[in-house]
Scaffold this active site. Structure first.
Site, mmCIF file in Angstrom:
data_model
loop_
_atom_site.group_PDB
_atom_site.id
_atom_site.type_symbol
_atom_site.label_atom_id
_atom_site.label_comp_id
_atom_site.label_asym_id
_atom_site.label_seq_id
_atom_site.Cartn_x
_atom_site.Cartn_y
_atom_site.Cartn_z
ATOM 1 N N GLU A 125 0.815 -1.189 0.138
ATOM 2 C CA GLU A 125 0.039 -0.045 0.014
ATOM 3 C C GLU A 125 0.931 1.384 0.109
ATOM 4 O O GLU A 125 1.749 1.342 0.668
ATOM 5 C CB GLU A 125 -0.764 0.171 1.314
ATOM 6 C CG GLU A 125 -1.862 1.349 1.074
ATOM 7 C CD GLU A 125 -2.760 1.353 2.365
ATOM 8 O OE1 GLU A 125 -2.890 0.553 3.260
ATOM 9 O OE2 GLU A 125 -3.525 2.185 2.101
ATOM 10 N N GLY A 265 2.900 2.354 10.957
ATOM 11 C CA GLY A 265 2.576 1.479 12.020
ATOM 12 C C GLY A 265 2.210 -0.048 11.745
ATOM 13 O O GLY A 265 2.813 -0.969 12.227
ATOM 14 N N ALA A 266 1.636 -0.166 10.870
ATOM 15 C CA ALA A 266 1.007 -1.625 10.578
ATOM 16 C C ALA A 266 0.304 -1.618 9.253
ATOM 17 O O ALA A 266 -0.096 -0.715 8.735
ATOM 18 C CB ALA A 266 0.213 -2.586 11.473
ATOM 19 N N MET A 267 0.093 -2.924 8.661
ATOM 20 C CA MET A 267 -0.621 -3.116 7.407
ATOM 21 C C MET A 267 -1.412 -4.179 7.112
ATOM 22 O O MET A 267 -0.959 -5.193 7.501
ATOM 23 C CB MET A 267 0.444 -3.247 6.136
ATOM 24 C CG MET A 267 0.043 -3.240 5.021
ATOM 25 S SD MET A 267 -0.906 -1.651 4.510
ATOM 26 C CE MET A 267 -2.241 -2.471 3.411
ATOM 27 N N GLU A 268 -2.634 -3.962 6.904
ATOM 28 C CA GLU A 268 -3.740 -4.955 6.798
ATOM 29 C C GLU A 268 -3.880 -5.832 5.788
ATOM 30 O O GLU A 268 -5.026 -6.386 5.355
ATOM 31 C CB GLU A 268 -5.151 -3.871 6.624
ATOM 32 C CG GLU A 268 -5.572 -3.323 5.508
ATOM 33 C CD GLU A 268 -5.026 -1.948 5.669
ATOM 34 O OE1 GLU A 268 -4.097 -1.555 6.111
ATOM 35 O OE2 GLU A 268 -5.704 -1.213 4.693
ATOM 36 N N ASN A 269 -2.972 -6.321 5.071
ATOM 37 C CA ASN A 269 -2.735 -7.448 3.925
ATOM 38 C C ASN A 269 -3.798 -8.524 4.501
ATOM 39 O O ASN A 269 -3.688 -9.088 5.496
ATOM 40 C CB ASN A 269 -1.379 -8.015 3.762
ATOM 41 C CG ASN A 269 -0.271 -6.826 3.854
ATOM 42 O OD1 ASN A 269 -0.181 -5.875 3.010
ATOM 43 N ND2 ASN A 269 0.461 -6.763 4.836
ATOM 44 N N GLU A 302 -5.781 -2.824 12.419
ATOM 45 C CA GLU A 302 -5.367 -3.491 11.333
ATOM 46 C C GLU A 302 -6.453 -4.776 11.022
ATOM 47 O O GLU A 302 -6.742 -5.130 10.019
ATOM 48 C CB GLU A 302 -3.929 -4.212 11.228
ATOM 49 C CG GLU A 302 -3.005 -3.370 11.555
ATOM 50 C CD GLU A 302 -3.104 -2.256 10.651
ATOM 51 O OE1 GLU A 302 -3.545 -2.245 9.331
ATOM 52 O OE2 GLU A 302 -2.768 -0.862 10.788
ATOM 53 N N HIS A 305 -9.746 -3.698 9.641
ATOM 54 C CA HIS A 305 -9.640 -3.652 8.129
ATOM 55 C C HIS A 305 -10.060 -4.653 7.294
ATOM 56 O O HIS A 305 -10.543 -4.604 6.113
ATOM 57 C CB HIS A 305 -8.099 -3.028 7.700
ATOM 58 C CG HIS A 305 -7.590 -1.716 7.734
ATOM 59 N ND1 HIS A 305 -8.599 -0.895 7.124
ATOM 60 C CD2 HIS A 305 -6.732 -1.116 8.210
ATOM 61 C CE1 HIS A 305 -8.052 0.300 7.108
ATOM 62 N NE2 HIS A 305 -6.783 0.330 7.809
ATOM 63 N N GLU A 324 -9.804 4.341 6.171
ATOM 64 C CA GLU A 324 -9.017 4.764 7.195
ATOM 65 C C GLU A 324 -9.828 5.479 8.475
ATOM 66 O O GLU A 324 -9.483 5.251 9.707
ATOM 67 C CB GLU A 324 -7.738 5.663 6.968
ATOM 68 C CG GLU A 324 -6.845 4.792 5.934
ATOM 69 C CD GLU A 324 -6.374 3.598 6.920
ATOM 70 O OE1 GLU A 324 -6.480 3.454 7.796
ATOM 71 O OE2 GLU A 324 -5.724 2.637 5.940
#
Ligand code: TRP
Ligand code: ZN
Length: 868
Positions: A125, A265-269, A302, A305, A324
């Site tokens: 992203e 911070g982090a990623m919602e894959n 996350e 999401h 978001e």
């Protein structure tokens, strides 16, 4: 693209569907640090009526071969560059096979496929997938992914991607492989791949409908003991989303991976969330109470999401706040439900005011739904996230909690599997709750923080109180259109009584007013005695409030507020009044009395008290006004905190000793609250340090069982010039030098201290062998603290603070534009300062502008800043 001429602007109004849609992606990734070979086989289908050409995006790619429906094309006949691949005369549907070569080792942007501690991670992203293969990496193109990963088994035993593991095995050449399949069509920004020598803790979660979900957390071996809290947080988030929104997790496996080098911070894959390690790893000895809270919030964020973002995704990046804003709101609700709602709200409002309000009044101000951007990476902002969440919160107020939840559920049902827009969301709210949100949409389109003025008058004869509200633009030169503003209001009598009054048809203590016009009067009836309006309770709208209210009335509100947020607000407003006093005027006696009274409250939540006694941060005060005289502000705030430290000394010591638990390792809510309050007392006492205080802080440091206590004592010692300060910091470093997340704190505390020599200290930190310019956490631990939390050093009259930030931004930009742009942002709001500082800042921006090549990220921030 590193452009010499100005990079192009992308406009919302130019949105068009693509000529072709990708429906299936089969990826095969043969991992090698220097030469990873990616084979992608993608099915494309033409949009009816569109031209038969396809333009795919790439970045730093080496194209090896192209085949359409199994027939190889000669590269000589093709138009392509590392950034683009153009195909013409295409059939209605076809399969495109591309083989590309990439170098994860040379990819220092931490976007696409990259290395961290010799392991492979991805961040796609918003536009990272184009660094893996040529693709239509836009969020409305959603495809089913099957991913095969090939790697040497010895060095990279763990191979992960989205979805379910379909097959794995060993090949004769010493490589092993894993095949993953994600049944949910998704945009490429949700693609993820991880390969490494990682350890895993696993657990199982049973959904309300009785399905069993395996939950895995992967970390580097030495961190395996620090995953328990995150695991628990995942399961709590899963339960919460089921109970509150009726949303279940949809795969049989949920994986979280922690990585040390990560931009955000982090990623919602999908099915494979990737986290900055600081939002996963924690133990009471190494993480503060705040760290634990942040982990809970980010894990929730996350996870949520999976519905708000993944199952329903975005049509285009202008809709970013659709996922978001909604997801921040959901994670705020979740955290509020897990702890104290009032404490959570105050913390969120503080963050909003410090970060979003200042953004919203500077050159990077943009609506929650922007009309244009140069680099989308620059739009992961407090406005999109935090103001976006405030808009959702206002919708909840307007609809009522129950209707709101139903409407959100309908939205997920209607748009499941689709790429949606903010209009889609608002329309669903309107349909579901039979409400007109035409004017509410303006909140998404108009930038700037509205300024609300509040006046009230009481007529004892008719027993009516009239509240006059008006709204105006927060930005100069803006044609302002009035917004619908929910104003949660109650009346407190001047004698301190919470009044039941009539407004419209309703008899109640608290009323929800809706200000729609530029100016409106609201009449309360049956008001038996003169009263003070308590407005914007629980911060019911993201606005600034200007009200004429006497000091005496503020003290009444402080003592008798029935709304926790407004009680905090009254304390802050009083402190601000005190800061307006010229240095020659003594602080009024009632101030001390009011503070003493606050401190003697033994019933209330100690965390609320801790927040109420802290004077407003410099950061907050600096963005209150369009222009600030920093030097006056610094001296006045210093005078105020010293006054409090002196006048409240015995009360502060008393609370400290009552609440300080020398053996304390408790992680329950009450222990956390006590810790926060006594550390707030320690902080205030340290504003006028004497030997007693230094001894207290050093003892707390030496005896500390929790990182919270260690950090609080170092924070109290940090501004001092005492050998005890030096020895404590050295001891801390020696003890924790092998734990990077703890060493980040060591850097951050020093970079944020109001030490007279802070500039020299920051330079020393930058020269320290542990300062790593390639690690975003380490860079932020120095510069975020310095540029945000330490105006005293950053705004040093010499301009040296500005130069430091600019020089490091330039050093970082060629490798990691996203981090560089974050640093430059700190220089963007120069117009609010005095001539000398303004000139220093502008000349640093100019210096950056003259550097060629510049990333689009930095170019956008600098050019917009210089154009005001
Ligand atoms: N979608 C992520 C989130 O809000 C944000 C994010 C993580 C991100 N990593 C990024 C955005 C890298 C841009 C670039 O949880
Ligand atoms: Zn998010």
């Amino acid at each position: 693209m590193r452009a010499d001429d100005a990079p192009a602007t992308v406009f919302l109004k130019d949105y068009r569907p693509p000529n072709y849609w990708a429906t299936k992606v089969k990826l095969s990734v043969d991992l090698d640090p220097d030469a990873t070979v990616v084979t992608s086989l993608v099915s494309y289908r033409q949009t009816p009526g569109s031209p038969s050409t396809l333009s795919l995006r790439g970045k730093e790619l080496t194209l090896l071969s192209v085949a359409i429906d199994g027939r190889a094309l000669s590269l000589k006949d093709l138009k392509f560059s590392p950034e683009q691949l153009e195909l013409e005369n295409l059939p209605e549907s076809f399969e495109l096979e591309l083989i590309t070569k990439i170098s994860p080792r040379q990819n220092l942007a931490l976007e696409g496929l990259y290395l961290s501690h010799d392991q492979f991670y991805t961040q796609c992203e918003p536009e990272g997938f184009r660094r893996i293969t040529y693709y239509l990496d836009r969020p409305d193109v959603m495809a089913e992914f099957e991913t095969t990963i090939l790697a040497p088994k010895g060095r990279l035993p763990v191979l992960l991607s989205n979805g379910n593991l379909m097959a794995k095995g060993q090949r004769s050449d010493g490589k092993h492989y894993a095949v993953w399949h994600d049944p949910f069509p998704k945009p490429s920004y949700l693609f993820a791949l991880v390969a490494g020598d990682l350890s895993c803790i696993s657990d199982q979660y049973e959904t309300l409908s009785g399905r069993k979900v395996a939950v895995h957390i992967y970390v580097e071996k030495e961190n395996i003991g620090k995953c328990g809290f995150a695991m628990d947080a995942i399961k709590r988030a899963m339960r919460w989303d089921e109970e509150v929104y009726g949303l279940e997790y949809d795969l049989d496996l949920f994986m979280v991976v922690a990585v040390s080098d990560f931009n955000m911070g982090a990623m919602e894959n999908k099915g494979l969330n990737i986290f900055n390690s600081k939002y996963v790893l924690a133990s009471p000895e190494t993480a503060t109470d705040t760290d634990f809270e942040n982990i809970l919030g980010v894990v929730g964020h996350e996870y949520f999401h999976n519905w708000s973002g993944n199952r329903v995704t975005l049509r285009d990046w202008f809709q970013l706040s659709l996922k978001e804003g909604l997801t921040v709101f959901r994670d705020q609700q979740f955290s509020a439900d897990q702890g104290s709602a009032a404490v959570k709200r105050i913390g969120d409002v503080r963050a909003l005011r410090e970060q979003q309000f200042s953004e919203d009044s500077g050159p990077m101000a943009h609506p929650v739904r922007p009309d244009s951007y140069i680099e989308i990476n620059n739009f992961y902002t407090a406005t999109i996230y935090n103001k976006g969440a405030e808009l959702i919160r206002m919708l909840q107020s307007l609809l009522g909690a129950e209707h709101f939840t139903k409407a959100v559920q309908l939205y997920f049902k209607k748009f499941d599997g689709q790429a949606a827009t903010i209009e889609d969301f608002l329309q669903t709210m309107e349909e579901s709750a039979a409400i007109d949100l035409k004017s509410f949409k303006l909140w998404y389109q108009q930038a700037g923080t509205p300024l609300i003025s509040v006046k009230s008058s009481y007529d004892p004869k008719s027993k009516k109180l009239t509240l006059s509200l008006s709204q105006a633009s927060g930005l100069k030169d803006q044609t302002y259109r009035p917004l619908p503003i929910p104003v949660r209001t109650a009346l407190i009598s001047k004698a301190g009584k919470a009044l039941q009054v009539r407004q419209g048809k309703e008899l109640a203590h608290e009323h929800l007013l809706l200000l729609r016009e530029e100016k409106e009067d609201f009449v309360f009836e049956g008001v038996e005695e003169d009263a003070l309006p308590s407005v914007f309770r629980s911060f019911s709208a993201p606005v600034r409030v200007e009200r004429s209210i006497s000091e005496a009335d503020l003290f009444t509100l402080l003592a008798h507020e029935t709304d926790a947020f407004n009680k905090y607000e009254a304390a802050q407003t009083i402190a601000q009044r005190m800061l307006e006093l010229p240095e020659s005027t003594p602080f009024p006696k009632p101030y001390k009395v009011a503070m003493q009274r606050l401190l003697s409250d033994r019933e209330g939540d100690p965390r609320l008290l801790a927040m109420a006694i802290q004077p407003p941060s410099l950061d907050y005060l600096m963005q209150q006004e369009p222009a600030v005289n920093l030097d006056t502000l610094f001296t006045r705030r210093k005078r105020l905190v010293e006054h409090l430290a002196l006048e409240l000394k015995s009360e502060l010591y008393d609370i400290y000793h009552r609440f300080h638990d020398r053996r304390g390792l408790g992680m329950d809510r009450s222990s956390i609250g006590r810790r926060e309050l006594k550390n707030a007392c320690l902080y205030l006492l340290a504003q006028r340090p004497d030997d007693e205080l230094i001894k207290l802080a050093v003892t707390q440091y030496e005896e500390a069982h929790t990182m919270t206590d260690a950090v609080a004592s170092l924070g109290a010692l940090a501004p001092l010039s005492s050998p005890l300060r030096e020895s404590s910091f050295q001891h801390f470093y020696q003890r924790w030098k092998r734990d990077p997340l703890v060493i980040d704190k060591w850097f951050a505390i020093q970079a944020s201290s109001f030490h007279p020599e802070v500039l020299a200290q920051v330079k020393k930190l930058l020269a320290h062998p542990d300062f790593d310019i390639a690690n975003p956490n380490r860079v932020y631990s120095v510069f975020r603290q310095f540029a945000r939390a330490n105006p005293f050093g950053f705004h040093h009259p010499s301009g040296e603070g500005y130069a430091l930030v600019a020089n490091y931004a330039l050093k970082i930009d060629p490798n990691n534009p996203q981090v560089a742009a974050g640093l430059v942002n700190a220089l963007s709001r120069y117009t609010r300062y005095d001539e000398s500082r303004k000139n220093h800042m502008r000349s640093q921006l100019q210096k950056i502008m003259n550097q060629k090549p510049l990333s689009r990220d930095v170019f956008e921030v600098v050019s917009k800043s210089l154009s005001v």
